[in-house]
Design an enzyme around this catalytic site. Structure first.
Site, short mmCIF file in Angstrom:
data_model
loop_
_atom_site.label_atom_id
_atom_site.label_comp_id
_atom_site.label_asym_id
_atom_site.label_seq_id
_atom_site.Cartn_x
_atom_site.Cartn_y
_atom_site.Cartn_z
N GLY A 46 -0.28 7.33 4.93
CA GLY A 46 0.23 6.03 4.51
C GLY A 46 1.18 6.07 3.33
O GLY A 46 1.68 5.03 2.91
N HIS A 47 1.48 7.24 2.77
CA HIS A 47 2.31 7.33 1.55
C HIS A 47 3.38 8.38 1.73
O HIS A 47 3.27 9.47 1.15
CB HIS A 47 1.43 7.68 0.36
CG HIS A 47 2.06 7.39 -0.97
ND1 HIS A 47 2.88 8.28 -1.62
CD2 HIS A 47 1.98 6.31 -1.77
CE1 HIS A 47 3.26 7.76 -2.78
NE2 HIS A 47 2.72 6.57 -2.89
N PHE A 48 4.38 8.22 2.36
CA PHE A 48 4.78 7.13 3.26
C PHE A 48 4.98 7.76 4.63
O PHE A 48 5.46 8.89 4.69
CB PHE A 48 6.06 6.48 2.76
CG PHE A 48 5.91 5.87 1.39
CD1 PHE A 48 5.32 4.62 1.23
CD2 PHE A 48 6.31 6.56 0.26
CE1 PHE A 48 5.18 4.05 -0.03
CE2 PHE A 48 6.17 5.99 -1.01
CZ PHE A 48 5.60 4.74 -1.16
N ILE A 53 5.47 11.39 0.26
CA ILE A 53 5.58 11.73 -1.16
C ILE A 53 4.16 11.80 -1.73
O ILE A 53 3.34 10.91 -1.47
CB ILE A 53 6.40 10.67 -1.92
CG1 ILE A 53 7.84 10.63 -1.42
CG2 ILE A 53 6.37 10.94 -3.42
CD1 ILE A 53 8.67 9.51 -2.01
#
EC number: 4.2.1.59
Length: 144
Positions: A46-48, A53
């Site tokens: 989810g990041h991203f 990152i």
């Protein structure tokens, strides 16, 4: 220091053990370790999704973990003895470049002060010799 010995000094486990190896340690002074950043880590879901990152808070946590190892080695204590180090604060945090899968994060911590179980460390995270994050980190030693 290999991962099995690191696990003797840190109570963290997957997915929150963020130190893969300790390269150098001078008790009472300095520690350097590494965290290998891989796409398979859960935070990248989810990041991203299209631009992974490493979250800055996890870089801070990784620096705090090497600082904790340094504190434990310096005092001769381990979690098995009933002690832990809690992240108590951060100051002067700066992120200079993104950290992405494939990077090897070098984690450095130097003891600045130790007063009654409150430790202050000057920390840096580097990729390819370039500083990507710096911070002052405070930890609190606690008996469990």
């Amino acid at each position: 220091m290999e991962i099995n010995e690191i696990k003797e000094y840190l109570p963290h486990r997957y997915p929150f053990l963020l130190v893969d190896r300790v390269l150098e340690i001078k008790p009472g002074e300095f520690i350097a370790g590494v965290k290998n950043i891989t796409y398979n880590e859960p935070q990248f879901t989810g990041h991203f999704p299209d631009h992974p990152i490493m979250p800055g808070v996890l870089i801070i946590e990784a620096m705090a973990q090497v600082a904790g190892i340094l504190g434990f080695v310096t005092t001769g204590k381990k979690p098995a003895d009933g002690y832990t180090y809690y992240l108590a604060g951060t100051d002067k945090v700066r992120f200079k470049k993104p950290v992405v899968p494939g990077d090897q994060l070098r984690l450095e911590a130097e003891i600045v002060t130790d007063k009654r179980g409150i430790w202050k460390f000057a920390c840096r995270a580097l990729v390819d010799g370039n500083v990507v994050c710096s911070a002052e980190i405070l930890t609190a030693e606690r008996r469990l």
